[in-house]
Design a protein around this motif. Structure first.
Motif, PDB file in Angstrom:
ATOM      1  N   ILE A   1      29.193  41.708  10.591  1.00 47.54           N
ATOM      2  CA  ILE A   1      28.303  41.683   9.430  1.00 47.54           C
ATOM      3  C   ILE A   1      28.864  42.646   8.393  1.00 47.54           C
ATOM      4  O   ILE A   1      29.087  43.830   8.676  1.00 47.54           O
ATOM      5  CB  ILE A   1      26.871  42.074   9.825  1.00 47.54           C
ATOM      6  N   SER A   2      29.112  42.124   7.170  1.00 46.04           N
ATOM      7  CA  SER A   2      29.691  42.934   6.110  1.00 46.04           C
ATOM      8  C   SER A   2      28.675  43.873   5.492  1.00 46.04           C
ATOM      9  O   SER A   2      28.927  45.073   5.350  1.00 46.04           O
ATOM     10  CB  SER A   2      30.277  42.020   5.021  1.00 46.04           C
ATOM     11  N   GLY A   3      27.522  43.349   5.116  1.00 47.25           N
ATOM     12  CA  GLY A   3      26.514  44.173   4.473  1.00 47.25           C
ATOM     13  C   GLY A   3      25.344  43.329   4.034  1.00 47.25           C
ATOM     14  O   GLY A   3      25.332  42.100   4.186  1.00 47.25           O
TER      15      GLY A   3
ATOM     16  N   TYR B   1      19.208  41.873  11.628  1.00 40.30           N
ATOM     17  CA  TYR B   1      20.180  40.781  11.678  1.00 40.30           C
ATOM     18  C   TYR B   1      21.171  41.051  12.812  1.00 40.30           C
ATOM     19  O   TYR B   1      21.696  42.161  12.953  1.00 40.30           O
ATOM     20  CB  TYR B   1      20.923  40.655  10.349  1.00 40.30           C
ATOM     21  N   VAL B   2      21.428  39.994  13.596  1.00 40.27           N
ATOM     22  CA  VAL B   2      22.303  40.127  14.764  1.00 40.27           C
ATOM     23  C   VAL B   2      23.348  39.021  14.726  1.00 40.27           C
ATOM     24  O   VAL B   2      23.005  37.830  14.685  1.00 40.27           O
ATOM     25  CB  VAL B   2      21.504  40.020  16.084  1.00 40.27           C
ATOM     26  N   GLY B   3      24.618  39.419  14.724  1.00 38.82           N
ATOM     27  CA  GLY B   3      25.689  38.453  14.899  1.00 38.82           C
ATOM     28  C   GLY B   3      25.925  38.243  16.384  1.00 38.82           C
ATOM     29  O   GLY B   3      26.061  39.215  17.137  1.00 38.82           O
ATOM     30  N   ALA B   4      25.979  36.978  16.834  1.00 41.42           N
ATOM     31  CA  ALA B   4      26.008  36.720  18.279  1.00 41.42           C
ATOM     32  C   ALA B   4      26.990  35.619  18.632  1.00 41.42           C
ATOM     33  O   ALA B   4      27.335  34.751  17.822  1.00 41.42           O
ATOM     34  CB  ALA B   4      24.611  36.354  18.758  1.00 41.42           C
ATOM     35  N   ASP B   5      27.400  35.663  19.901  1.00 37.89           N
ATOM     36  CA  ASP B   5      28.268  34.650  20.499  1.00 37.89           C
ATOM     37  C   ASP B   5      27.581  34.147  21.762  1.00 37.89           C
ATOM     38  O   ASP B   5      26.461  34.569  22.100  1.00 37.89           O
ATOM     39  CB  ASP B   5      29.633  35.258  20.810  1.00 37.89           C
ATOM     40  N   ASN B   6      28.269  33.276  22.504  1.00 36.02           N
ATOM     41  CA  ASN B   6      27.728  32.775  23.758  1.00 36.02           C
ATOM     42  C   ASN B   6      27.835  33.813  24.864  1.00 36.02           C
ATOM     43  O   ASN B   6      28.807  34.568  24.937  1.00 36.02           O
ATOM     44  CB  ASN B   6      28.480  31.510  24.203  1.00 36.02           C
ATOM     45  N   ILE B   7      26.829  33.810  25.747  1.00 34.98           N
ATOM     46  CA  ILE B   7      26.907  34.607  26.968  1.00 34.98           C
ATOM     47  C   ILE B   7      27.664  33.780  27.999  1.00 34.98           C
ATOM     48  O   ILE B   7      27.321  32.622  28.246  1.00 34.98           O
ATOM     49  CB  ILE B   7      25.497  34.954  27.482  1.00 34.98           C
TER      50      ILE B   7
ATOM     51  N   THR C   1      40.060  40.357  10.677  1.00 31.16           N
ATOM     52  CA  THR C   1      39.857  41.412  11.680  1.00 31.16           C
ATOM     53  C   THR C   1      38.823  42.447  11.255  1.00 31.16           C
ATOM     54  O   THR C   1      38.356  43.220  12.088  1.00 31.16           O
ATOM     55  CB  THR C   1      41.187  42.128  11.986  1.00 31.16           C
ATOM     56  N   ASP C   2      38.460  42.493   9.962  1.00 35.92           N
ATOM     57  CA  ASP C   2      37.394  43.395   9.510  1.00 35.92           C
ATOM     58  C   ASP C   2      36.918  42.947   8.143  1.00 35.92           C
ATOM     59  O   ASP C   2      37.641  42.229   7.418  1.00 35.92           O
ATOM     60  CB  ASP C   2      37.887  44.843   9.456  1.00 35.92           C
ATOM     61  N   ILE C   3      35.700  43.373   7.773  1.00 35.59           N
ATOM     62  CA  ILE C   3      35.097  42.927   6.522  1.00 35.59           C
ATOM     63  C   ILE C   3      34.132  43.991   6.031  1.00 35.59           C
ATOM     64  O   ILE C   3      33.513  44.703   6.834  1.00 35.59           O
ATOM     65  CB  ILE C   3      34.374  41.569   6.714  1.00 35.59           C
ATOM     66  N   ALA C   4      34.027  44.124   4.687  1.00 34.41           N
ATOM     67  CA  ALA C   4      33.120  45.098   4.086  1.00 34.41           C
ATOM     68  C   ALA C   4      32.773  44.629   2.680  1.00 34.41           C
ATOM     69  O   ALA C   4      33.474  43.772   2.105  1.00 34.41           O
ATOM     70  CB  ALA C   4      33.766  46.483   4.042  1.00 34.41           C
ATOM     71  N   PRO C   5      31.720  45.163   2.081  1.00 32.60           N
ATOM     72  CA  PRO C   5      31.380  44.782   0.706  1.00 32.60           C
ATOM     73  C   PRO C   5      32.520  45.090  -0.261  1.00 32.60           C
ATOM     74  O   PRO C   5      33.253  46.070  -0.104  1.00 32.60           O
ATOM     75  CB  PRO C   5      30.150  45.640   0.397  1.00 32.60           C
ATOM     76  N   GLY C   6      32.659  44.255  -1.296  1.00 32.20           N
ATOM     77  CA  GLY C   6      33.694  44.457  -2.294  1.00 32.20           C
ATOM     78  C   GLY C   6      33.258  45.408  -3.388  1.00 32.20           C
ATOM     79  O   GLY C   6      32.169  45.997  -3.349  1.00 32.20           O
ATOM     80  N   THR C   7      34.123  45.536  -4.412  1.00 25.81           N
ATOM     81  CA  THR C   7      33.847  46.468  -5.499  1.00 25.81           C
ATOM     82  C   THR C   7      32.977  45.857  -6.587  1.00 25.81           C
ATOM     83  O   THR C   7      32.507  46.568  -7.474  1.00 25.81           O
ATOM     84  CB  THR C   7      35.167  46.943  -6.129  1.00 25.81           C
TER      85      THR C   7
ATOM     86  N   ALA D   1      18.959  37.065  21.436  1.00 23.13           N
ATOM     87  CA  ALA D   1      20.028  36.839  20.464  1.00 23.13           C
ATOM     88  C   ALA D   1      21.372  36.647  21.135  1.00 23.13           C
ATOM     89  O   ALA D   1      22.396  37.150  20.656  1.00 23.13           O
ATOM     90  CB  ALA D   1      20.088  37.999  19.472  1.00 23.13           C
ATOM     91  N   GLY D   2      21.436  35.889  22.258  1.00 23.78           N
ATOM     92  CA  GLY D   2      22.696  35.584  22.905  1.00 23.78           C
ATOM     93  C   GLY D   2      23.471  36.832  23.274  1.00 23.78           C
ATOM     94  O   GLY D   2      22.910  37.828  23.757  1.00 23.78           O
ATOM     95  N   LYS D   3      24.774  36.791  23.034  1.00 17.07           N
ATOM     96  CA  LYS D   3      25.644  37.938  23.278  1.00 17.07           C
ATOM     97  C   LYS D   3      25.804  38.687  21.961  1.00 17.07           C
ATOM     98  O   LYS D   3      26.571  38.271  21.089  1.00 17.07           O
ATOM     99  CB  LYS D   3      26.997  37.457  23.796  1.00 17.07           C
ATOM    100  N   PRO D   4      25.079  39.783  21.765  1.00 19.97           N
ATOM    101  CA  PRO D   4      25.079  40.458  20.457  1.00 19.97           C
ATOM    102  C   PRO D   4      26.405  41.167  20.189  1.00 19.97           C
ATOM    103  O   PRO D   4      26.897  41.941  21.007  1.00 19.97           O
ATOM    104  CB  PRO D   4      23.928  41.457  20.575  1.00 19.97           C
ATOM    105  N   LEU D   5      26.972  40.881  19.010  1.00 19.47           N
ATOM    106  CA  LEU D   5      28.255  41.460  18.639  1.00 19.47           C
ATOM    107  C   LEU D   5      28.133  42.517  17.546  1.00 19.47           C
ATOM    108  O   LEU D   5      28.904  43.470  17.520  1.00 19.47           O
ATOM    109  CB  LEU D   5      29.218  40.359  18.167  1.00 19.47           C
ATOM    110  N   ASP D   6      27.205  42.327  16.606  1.00 21.63           N
ATOM    111  CA  ASP D   6      27.062  43.266  15.495  1.00 21.63           C
ATOM    112  C   ASP D   6      25.609  43.274  15.034  1.00 21.63           C
ATOM    113  O   ASP D   6      24.863  42.303  15.254  1.00 21.63           O
ATOM    114  CB  ASP D   6      27.991  42.871  14.345  1.00 21.63           C
ATOM    115  N   LEU D   7      25.216  44.384  14.387  1.00 18.02           N
ATOM    116  CA  LEU D   7      23.827  44.584  13.973  1.00 18.02           C
ATOM    117  C   LEU D   7      23.755  45.087  12.541  1.00 18.02           C
ATOM    118  O   LEU D   7      24.649  45.810  12.079  1.00 18.02           O
ATOM    119  CB  LEU D   7      23.140  45.649  14.854  1.00 18.02           C
ATOM    120  N   LEU D   8      22.683  44.715  11.850  1.00 16.57           N
ATOM    121  CA  LEU D   8      22.347  45.322  10.562  1.00 16.57           C
ATOM    122  C   LEU D   8      20.838  45.287  10.387  1.00 16.57           C
ATOM    123  O   LEU D   8      20.221  44.223  10.514  1.00 16.57           O
ATOM    124  CB  LEU D   8      23.031  44.598   9.400  1.00 16.57           C
ATOM    125  N   LEU D   9      20.248  46.444  10.111  1.00 16.24           N
ATOM    126  CA  LEU D   9      18.825  46.536   9.798  1.00 16.24           C
ATOM    127  C   LEU D   9      18.711  46.494   8.282  1.00 16.24           C
ATOM    128  O   LEU D   9      19.144  47.420   7.588  1.00 16.24           O
ATOM    129  CB  LEU D   9      18.240  47.832  10.352  1.00 16.24           C
TER     130      LEU D   9
END
Length: 742
Positions: free
Chosen positions: A281-283, A232-238, A320-326, A216-224
């Motif tokens: 990854i927000s959710g 799920y893996v958010g990734a960038d270039n190595i 700069t950040d993200i999360a589920p809404g109301t 998964a390239g350069k892994p930045l964030d994870l969510l099972l």
């Protein structure tokens, strides 16, 4: 303990000397001496226990079970010790045969006045006097020590402990003076769950790397994903594989790390699809898929099998950040210090708030709050989700350097903020409750709400010119209620922060953890391991020879532990495994030779070894001869002047054949017991004035002495009554012991 090896203690302590008047204790010792040689005493807490050392030394401890964890005084006596070398008497961790008992309660007492241990030396030794007691005649000693369950690096709730003798600091490698008598404290009684951990405490939790994913390239964030169970893996270039575009959102099989899907394209500022990394990854989406942020201002969603993400491009500055809404279809987005709730379909902000500063937040929907971290100003702001207004602000100490993370424990609402090499924990009201300090930089946290555990990924700084850096990170696990360590720390080699922050994902229940290492372009899959924890332990047994014995022990652990039963024939000094005894239940037919044997179950898995507390088997003679030999006549049995037995036997017939050949014991004031017992008859004894038939069949009057020793003692019954009248009753249960192997 008093002096440590190689360090002669000094000081004005005044330990008691042997040979003092003991009063009732001395009388109790006389009663113990009256028990015939080879007899064993019961395992009651108030009953002394003895053990024999490698050179025939005898060590006796006045109490060994149910001891007060806060502190207990015990009497320790010894005999037959060599008078050419000194010994220590102390409570120590029992590391097994031929291994030094250590650590010991009391540490290094340099004053010579420790009550936790005693130092015994040969007469004329340079240390005799203020620091050490001299041996009595025949290598004897009689001392009192004060012990407790925990202190000075020793915790007898986690490790097996024994009252021991061991060679003093001038011969610390000499194991011939090691004699050990196991002791337990209240709450860790034999038969209780838990067991004695050998190399690690029973039930120790640790995490073991079992797989490394590099798909998964350069892994930045994870969510099972909670529903589909996909990773799920958010990734960038190595950086070192720039010729290959590795950006995107990856969908991995969490077992083997194989990529099931990869979403590379997402709408850009003009709405046209373009290759994009997945930053945060927000959710999760219901069923499958995730909402995520892609650089610089994209908010998208995708699931396994999609060829591209759907999304919108926001106006303003970088997200700069993200999360589920109301509400369904909305997300909370930070663009620097601006917090907004955005409709994902249109990118329209339904409400916005500009805070004094900050870039990062955590949403607690269960309690209607957003916690916004301003690391530069050292502030943590609480935003009410209903009013979308700041309702309180709190200090974030030590935030003038590297910002880490802001996460909320869903179970308690506690806010965990990573700052430099610390994690600051605030309760749901914003009150500081704990600061956790690590050796690396705190970079991410994740929670297992069901198990009550918090996981923290710490990354090394990566600058090897800094002595504080070693290029290795750490995974720590805490109880999220009391913040105590809930697993052994795990080193994460090569996980450093130079090329991105580590992130975590935890399977519900905490059995599996995933941690990223952006610098190495990998995700490590960890599984939980638990050293054996005893859930059922055997208890002491008393049986007749020929009866069936069944001892049961069970333990839980991960991996499933194996069991081996062990036996000791020398009072727990040495142990050997029983051939073929690998089931939870040990069954065998009791033999007289096994009287006094001790048994324990040892459970092993990859994490460690745990043993049940030793239990004692008491074997008495088979029934059938307790009331006199079948052919021994019909003489009556009285106490105080009558005759016991008839012609041909003395007392009972142990093998039940009625021939009176096995000898016995009669008790009376002046009666006689004679006859013509056969040569198989054993030498008997009479206490209180009777006579005993010996192995030649001729009656021999003992005149109130132990026939085998010639020691004159008063009646046990009268002595017990005298002690009771004086306010002290000492009870001992004697039993016959015969030697032999299992």
């Amino acid at each position: 303990m008093t002096p440590t090896p190689g360090t002669p203690p000094t000081g004005p302590g005044r330990p008691r000397r042997p040979g003092r008047r003991l009063g009732a204790a001395a009388v109790a010792a006389l009663l113990l001496a009256a028990v015939p040689a080879g007899a064993a005493v019961s395992a009651d807490a108030v009953t002394p226990k003895s053990a024999t050392g490698p050179q025939g030394q005898k060590l006796t401890v006045s109490a060994t079970t149910g001891l007060d964890p806060a502190g207990a005084k015990i009497r320790v006596t010894g005999e037959g010790y060599g008078t050419t070398s000194g010994i220590y008497v102390a409570l120590c961790k029992d590391n097994g045969a031929n291994r030094v008992p250590s650590p010991c309660l009391g540490g290094a007492d340099m004053s010579g006045g420790s009550k936790n241990s005693q130092w015994i030396v040969p007469k004329g030794d340079p240390y005799e006097g203020e620091l050490a007691l001299p041996f009595g005649p025949g290598g004897t000693f009689d001392v009192e020590i004060e012990i407790r369950s925990e202190g000075d690096g020793l915790d007898c709730a986690d490790v097996p402990c024994s009252v021991v003798t061991r060679a003093d600091h001038r011969a610390s490698g000499d194991r011939t003076q090691d004699v050990r008598i196991p002791v337990t404290f209240a709450g860790r009684e034999p038969g209780e769950p838990g067991g004695e951990g050998v190399d690690v405490p029973a039930g120790t939790v640790s995490y073991k790397p079992v797989a490394v994913f590099t798909s998964a390239g350069k892994p930045l964030d994870l969510l099972l994903h909670p529903d589909s169970k996909k990773l799920y893996v958010g990734a960038d270039n190595i950086p070192d594989t720039a010729d290959t575009d590795e950006r995107g959102l990856y969908v991995l099989n969490p077992e083997d790390g194989k990529a099931e899907s990869r979403i590379t394209d997402a709408p850009g500022s003009t709405g046209a699809l373009r290759a994009s990394a997945a930053a945060r990854i927000s959710g999760p989406l219901p069923g499958d898929g995730v909402v995520y942020n892609y650089p610089l201002r994209g908010v998208g969603s995708a699931k396994a099998g999609d060829t591209a993400a759907t999304g919108v491009w926001l106006a303003g500055s970088t997200i700069t950040d993200i999360a589920p809404g109301t509400a369904p279809g909305t997300v909370l987005v930070a663009q620097g210090a601006k917090l907004s709730e955005i409709e994902r379909a249109t990118g329209t902000a339904t409400r916005s708030l500009t805070l004094p500063g900050g870039t990062q937040f955590a949403a607690d929907h269960a309690r209607g709050a957003v916690w916004f971290s301003d690391f530069a100003a050292g502030k943590l702001h609480r935003v009410d989700l209903a009013s979308f207004a700041v309702t309180a602000s709190f200090d974030l100490p030590g935030t003038d350097s590297i910002a880490g993370f802001t996460e909320v424990d869903p179970a308690s609402g506690a806010v965990w903020v990573g700052v430099n090499r610390s994690v600051l924990v605030f309760d749901a009201t914003g009150k500081p409750v704990k600061t956790l300090v690590g050796k690396d930089l705190a970079r991410d946290a994740a929670f297992d709400a069901a198990g009550g555990r918090a996981f923290v990924a710490w990354q090394d700084g990566g600058d090897l010119s800094d002595p504080a850096n070693d290029n290795n990170g750490t995974l720590t696990v805490y109880d999220s209620t009391d913040f105590t360590p809930a697993a052994k720390d795990l080193s994460l080699p090569g996980n450093q922060t130079q090329l991105g922050a580590a992130s975590l994902a935890v399977e519900p229940g905490g059995a599996t953890v995933f941690v990223t290492s952006p610098a190495e372009g990998k995700i490590t899959r960890l599984t939980r391991q638990v050293s054996p924890l005893v859930t059922q332990a055997p208890a002491d047994r008393s049986v007749r020879a020929g009866e069936e014995v069944a001892l049961t022990a069970r333990a839980e652990g991960t991996p499933e532990p194996s069991v081996r039963w062990q036996v000791s024939t020398d009072g727990s000094q040495t142990w050997r495994e029983l051939d073929g005894a690998t089931e939870p239940v040990l069954t065998f037919t009791a033999k007289s030779a096994q009287d006094g044997y001790r048994y324990r179950a040892e459970f092993r898995n990859d994490v460690g070894t745990t043993r049940t507390a030793p239990v004692t088997l008491t074997v008495t003679e088979a029934t059938g001869g307790d009331t006199g030999g079948g052919n021994g006549g019909s003489g009556d049995t009285t106490t105080g002047g009558a005759t016991t037995g008839g012609d041909g036997s003395t007392g009972g017939d142990s093998d039940g054949d009625g021939d009176g050949s096995d000898g016995g014991t009669s008790t009376g004031a002046s009666g006689s017991s004679g006859g013509s017992g056969s040569s198989a008859g054993s030498t008997g004894s009479t206490v209180g004035g009777g006579s005993v038939g010996g192995n030649t069949g001729a009656g021999t009057t003992s005149g109130g002495s132990l026939a085998a020793t010639g020691i004159t003692v008063i009646s046990v019954t009268l002595l017990a009554a005298a002690l009771l009248g004086g306010g002290l009753l000492i009870h001992r249960r004697a039993r016959r012991r015969t030697s032999g192997l299992a």
